[in-house]
Scaffold this motif. Structure first.
Motif, PDB file in Angstrom:
ATOM      1  N   ALA A   1      13.232  -9.020  -6.475  1.00 21.46           N
ATOM      2  CA  ALA A   1      13.120  -7.674  -7.032  1.00 21.46           C
ATOM      3  C   ALA A   1      11.948  -7.508  -7.993  1.00 21.46           C
ATOM      4  O   ALA A   1      11.974  -6.652  -8.870  1.00 21.46           O
ATOM      5  N   VAL A   2      10.898  -8.319  -7.823  1.00 19.64           N
ATOM      6  CA  VAL A   2       9.666  -8.162  -8.602  1.00 19.64           C
ATOM      7  C   VAL A   2       8.495  -8.106  -7.632  1.00 19.64           C
ATOM      8  O   VAL A   2       8.379  -8.951  -6.745  1.00 19.64           O
ATOM      9  N   GLU A   3       7.638  -7.096  -7.785  1.00 19.19           N
ATOM     10  CA  GLU A   3       6.479  -6.939  -6.917  1.00 19.19           C
ATOM     11  C   GLU A   3       5.188  -6.916  -7.740  1.00 19.19           C
ATOM     12  O   GLU A   3       5.161  -6.367  -8.846  1.00 19.19           O
ATOM     13  N   VAL A   4       4.156  -7.513  -7.190  1.00 23.91           N
ATOM     14  CA  VAL A   4       2.799  -7.437  -7.731  1.00 23.91           C
ATOM     15  C   VAL A   4       1.921  -6.896  -6.606  1.00 23.91           C
ATOM     16  O   VAL A   4       1.970  -7.404  -5.486  1.00 23.91           O
ATOM     17  N   PRO A   5       1.139  -5.847  -6.844  1.00 24.55           N
ATOM     18  CA  PRO A   5       0.368  -5.245  -5.741  1.00 24.55           C
ATOM     19  C   PRO A   5      -0.615  -6.230  -5.126  1.00 24.55           C
ATOM     20  O   PRO A   5      -1.200  -7.063  -5.816  1.00 24.55           O
ATOM     21  N   ARG A   6      -0.803  -6.108  -3.807  1.00 22.72           N
ATOM     22  CA  ARG A   6      -1.687  -7.006  -3.077  1.00 22.72           C
ATOM     23  C   ARG A   6      -3.138  -6.581  -3.255  1.00 22.72           C
ATOM     24  O   ARG A   6      -3.501  -5.417  -3.078  1.00 22.72           O
ATOM     25  N   LEU A   7      -3.985  -7.543  -3.602  1.00 18.98           N
ATOM     26  CA  LEU A   7      -5.424  -7.298  -3.665  1.00 18.98           C
ATOM     27  C   LEU A   7      -5.996  -7.237  -2.254  1.00 18.98           C
ATOM     28  O   LEU A   7      -5.589  -8.010  -1.378  1.00 18.98           O
ATOM     29  N   ARG A   8      -6.964  -6.337  -2.030  1.00 22.89           N
ATOM     30  CA  ARG A   8      -7.668  -6.248  -0.753  1.00 22.89           C
ATOM     31  C   ARG A   8      -9.092  -6.769  -0.968  1.00 22.89           C
ATOM     32  O   ARG A   8     -10.026  -6.004  -1.261  1.00 22.89           O
TER      33      ARG A   8
END
Length: 423
Positions: free
Chosen positions: A216-223
């Motif tokens: 239940a923890v998200e870190v946005p994905r780098l592109r």
């Protein structure tokens, strides 16, 4: 740090001197009037408000420096730290022409070639960068974190001036023994790290990998294929709003607050890679209550093994109510004690910390990190002992995190950060 051109230093000195002259002209008469009509505390509050207002006008270096330095409540007055904390929300957005120039410098055109559309108004802004919403040809949405143009040299010049002023200030009798150079050096390193988008890209990749197994923890994905040295591109996470927690059921809020504590536990005690800026603008709950989101890893640090062991021992002492052990650990972390933590104030300091822990922590007690931390800072100041920055700033990050987590769920048990597991 790159060498700062003399002409830029001269320009900044003139600009800062003019700002200081204007501030003295405006503030001094008003300050005298406040002092005549009110007490010393009201005078200090007025002075701190004016100082914070002036910092806003001095530019991003001073805003960022004040944001970070304001966490050192052991070295700065608590009322001043309260005022400086307001600077997290004070930054003006990047004007459209400046944003277009910055995008052309990064991509050769005002709308990057991989986008079908770019919203002209930023969705978020800070002292170093602004965030824009872009749409790919297939309809997928991305977030572009665009560095403010021309900011590097200006901030480097400002930091050079701050370091020079610090060297002179350390000679003042009231500041002797206070590790000002340690504080300024640490904050300068943190600011320069946030200017380096390559380093921030590496930080966010590390943080995302480290927290991938925290439920239940998200870190946005780098592109990375679209990112540039002055612009980072991420998957866009919609619906980020600081008001979301109030719309969720209590059990969901409690569960997600526990998940954030689990993430903090893994950062601090397992990986030793710590996000040091977990204010409410960097920690959100998704509207549907699916997860908590952690953003912006620009200010992150790798904890030395010794520091990680000290912090772990400190939290273990809090959990068991072993105040003497907490005091001994804090003494070992002091910048102005010797290598073994010896100082003439050692025993009185340890005794006072032990008494504070007995009042505030241990089994069966409702622990409040902010109140306890303020008590620690008052004790340190009373004994003229100051923690080394590589110990103090992770602790400050935990204090900021506690305030953030209690905004997500007021009933969160922050002592769980030492042993946290998401439920």
């Amino acid at each position: 740090m790159d060498r700062v051109p003399p002409h830029l230093l001269a320009q900044r000195i003139c600009a800062l001197a003019l700002a200081g002259l204007v501030e003295v002209t405006v503030t001094l008469p008003a300050l005298l009037a406040v002092r005549l009509l009110h007490d010393r505390q009201a005078t200090h509050h007025y002075l701190y408000r004016r100082l914070t207002h002036r910092i806003q006008s001095l530019g991003p270096t001073f805003i960022k420096f004040a944001q970070i330095a304001g966490a050192r409540r052991d070295m700065l007055p608590a009322a001043l730290c309260d005022e400086l904390s307001r600077l997290h929300d004070s930054v003006r957005p990047l004007p459209r022409p400046a944003a277009a120039r910055a995008l052309r410098a990064a991509y050769g055109r005002a709308v990057p070639p991989f986008l079908a559309r770019l919203d002209p108004e930023p969705v978020a802004g800070g002292s170093i960068a602004c965030v824009y919403r872009g749409v790919l040809p297939d309809g997928q949405v991305v977030a572009l974190k665009l560095k403010r143009p021309g900011i590097d040299k200006t901030m480097q010049a400002d930091l050079a001036l701050i370091r020079a002023l610090t060297r002179r200030a350390e000679r003042l009798p009231m500041l002797r023994g206070m590790p000002m150079a340690d504080l300024v050096g640490y904050v300068s390193q943190a600011i320069l790290g946030q200017l380096d988008f390559r380093q921030e890209a590496a930080n966010i990749v590390t943080l995302r990998a480290n927290l991938a197994d925290v439920p239940a923890v998200e870190v946005p994905r780098l592109r990375p294929e679209w990112s540039r040295p002055t612009c980072l591109v991420f998957d866009y996470i919609p619906g980020l709003d600081t008001r979301t927690p109030t719309t969720l059921p209590d059990p969901v809020r409690a569960r997600l607050a526990s998940a954030v504590l689990a993430a903090a536990h893994k950062m601090m005690f397992v990986d030793g890679f710590v996000h040091c800026d977990p204010h409410p603008g960097n920690v959100y709950l998704l509207p549907e209550g699916r997860a908590a989101v952690i953003l912006d890893a620009g200010y992150s640090v790798h904890l030395p093994d010794r520091v990680r062991e000290l912090i772990a021992g400190f939290f273990a002492g809090l959990a068991t109510g072993d105040g003497r052990r907490c005091g001994e650990i804090m003494l070992a972390s002091m910048a102005n004690a010797d290598a073994d933590g010896r100082t003439e104030n050692a025993e009185p300091f340890v005794a006072d910390i032990a008494e504070l822990v007995e009042r505030c922590a241990g089994p069966g007690r409702a622990f409040d990190m902010a109140s306890f931390g303020n008590g620690v800072f008052e004790t340190q100041s009373a004994h003229r002992l100051y923690a080394a920055s590589d110990f103090a700033f992770p602790i400050m990050a935990l204090m900021i995190l506690e305030s953030t987590v209690r905004g997500l769920w007021p009933g969160a048990d922050f002592t769980r950060v030492g042993v946290a597991t998401a439920s």
